[in-house]
Design an enzyme around this catalytic site. Structure first.
Site, PDB file in Angstrom:
ATOM      1  CE  LYS A   1      58.606  28.927-106.849  1.00 27.22           C
ATOM      2  NZ  LYS A   1      60.018  28.580-107.037  1.00 27.22           N
TER       3      LYS A   1
ATOM      4  CD  GLU B   1      52.416  35.908 -97.969  1.00 19.67           C
ATOM      5  OE1 GLU B   1      52.600  34.768 -98.448  1.00 19.67           O
ATOM      6  OE2 GLU B   1      52.827  36.947 -98.512  1.00 19.67           O
TER       7      GLU B   1
ATOM      8  CE  LYS C   1      60.781  36.090 -89.617  1.00 22.51           C
ATOM      9  NZ  LYS C   1      61.878  36.199 -90.606  1.00 22.51           N
TER      10      LYS C   1
ATOM     11  CG  ASP D   1      62.393  29.790-100.251  1.00 22.72           C
ATOM     12  OD1 ASP D   1      61.582  30.624 -99.801  1.00 22.72           O
ATOM     13  OD2 ASP D   1      63.261  30.083-101.090  1.00 22.72           O
TER      14      ASP D   1
ATOM     15  NE  ARG E   1      59.786  27.280-102.181  1.00 19.79           N
ATOM     16  CZ  ARG E   1      59.579  28.560-101.913  1.00 19.79           C
ATOM     17  NH1 ARG E   1      58.801  28.907-100.910  1.00 19.79           N
ATOM     18  NH2 ARG E   1      60.164  29.495-102.625  1.00 19.79           N
TER      19      ARG E   1
HETATM   20  P1  IMP Z   1      57.163  41.065 -96.805  1.00 19.07           P
HETATM   21  O1  IMP Z   1      56.162  40.926 -95.676  1.00 19.07           O
HETATM   22  O2  IMP Z   1      56.642  41.896 -97.936  1.00 19.07           O
HETATM   23  O3  IMP Z   1      58.478  41.581 -96.300  1.00 19.07           O
HETATM   24  O4  IMP Z   1      57.481  39.686 -97.478  1.00 19.07           O
HETATM   25  C1  IMP Z   1      57.203  38.500 -96.899  1.00 19.07           C
HETATM   26  C2  IMP Z   1      57.882  37.431 -97.742  1.00 19.07           C
HETATM   27  O5  IMP Z   1      59.280  37.357 -97.426  1.00 19.07           O
HETATM   28  C3  IMP Z   1      57.311  36.090 -97.406  1.00 19.07           C
HETATM   29  O6  IMP Z   1      56.200  35.759 -98.219  1.00 19.07           O
HETATM   30  C4  IMP Z   1      58.499  35.181 -97.603  1.00 19.07           C
HETATM   31  O7  IMP Z   1      58.583  34.767 -98.943  1.00 19.07           O
HETATM   32  C5  IMP Z   1      59.692  36.032 -97.284  1.00 19.07           C
HETATM   33  N1  IMP Z   1      60.173  35.794 -95.898  1.00 19.07           N
HETATM   34  C6  IMP Z   1      60.160  36.659 -94.876  1.00 19.07           C
HETATM   35  N2  IMP Z   1      60.663  36.123 -93.745  1.00 19.07           N
HETATM   36  C7  IMP Z   1      61.001  34.848 -94.058  1.00 19.07           C
HETATM   37  C8  IMP Z   1      61.568  33.749 -93.294  1.00 19.07           C
HETATM   38  O8  IMP Z   1      61.854  33.814 -92.089  1.00 19.07           O
HETATM   39  N3  IMP Z   1      61.766  32.596 -93.986  1.00 19.07           N
HETATM   40  C9  IMP Z   1      61.458  32.447 -95.307  1.00 19.07           C
HETATM   41  N4  IMP Z   1      60.915  33.438 -96.043  1.00 19.07           N
HETATM   42  C10 IMP Z   1      60.689  34.632 -95.433  1.00 19.07           C
HETATM   43 MG    MG Z   2      56.409  34.456 -99.898  1.00 22.25          MG
END
Ligand code: IMP
Ligand code: MG
Length: 181
Positions: free
Chosen positions: A42, A97, A129, A159, A165
């Protein structure tokens, strides 16, 4: 809700300016094509709708919800919580994303969409990040709104426990909020 925010990291004006710049680049990228623009639910909803408002070219919309999980010693797997409703075969796909963190989700999603016959798959992420990237992930996003430090952020789609959100900006939560959950 506002009282839970320690500081604003990226304000509404900064977001809107950057979204417009990204949209301009994407319009150039997809000139003469009709991409399918996929919103990753979302967290991406705000970014997605703002971005599309500035992309005045023919395109199709679709939505999916995914998560990734580690499975034993093999790299991990993708879990589709909500599936797309259109066929991506032969389509130029743009994944929208909210944030790239470990990168595991997108690293699994991109090859999956290519396997389904997408002609091309590109990624635009509002936030990145890079310091959090899983060393096994080599995927690089094609477009990044803002690279940020390793801090947990909320707002503009993002969120904490499904809250925040709907904040119009991106902010850092007060540490006591985590502690209370
Ligand atoms: P990854 O890159 O597979 O580790 O997943 C990314 C997902 O983790 C994102 O789409 C977010 O849903 C969640 N996420 C990562 N960092 C944050 C943050 O700082 N705040 C909120 N959600 C985060
Ligand atoms: Mg996400």
């Amino acid at each position: 809700m506002k009282n839970d925010i320690q500081r604003i990291l990226i304000d509404e004006n900064q977001i809107q300016r950057r979204v417009r710049e990204l949209a301009e680049q994407l319009v150039a990228e997809y000139a003469g094509k009709t991409p399918t623009v996929v919103c990753i639910l979302k967290g991406s909803v705000m970014f997605y709708t703002d971005l599309l408002r500035h992309m005045q070219i023919p395109l199709a919309l679709d939505f999916m919800s995914v998560s990734s999980y580690r499975s034993g010693t093999v790299g991990g797997a993708i879990h589709i919580r909500q599936e797309l409703t259109t066929d991506l075969a032969g389509r130029d796909v743009l994944i929208v994303e909210d944030i790239m963190d470990s990168g595991r989700t997108l690293n699994l999603l991109k090859p999956l969409l290519l396997k389904r016959g997408a002609k091309s798959v590109k990624i635009v992420t509002l936030l990145d990040k890079p310091s959090r990237r899983d060393p096994d992930v080599s995927l690089v996003p094609d477009y990044v709104g803002f690279p940020i430090e390793d801090e947990f952020v909320v707002g503009y789609g993002l969120d904490f426990a499904e809250r925040y959100r709907n904040l119009p900006y991106i902010g850092v939560l007060k540490p006591e909020i985590y502690a209370s959950v």
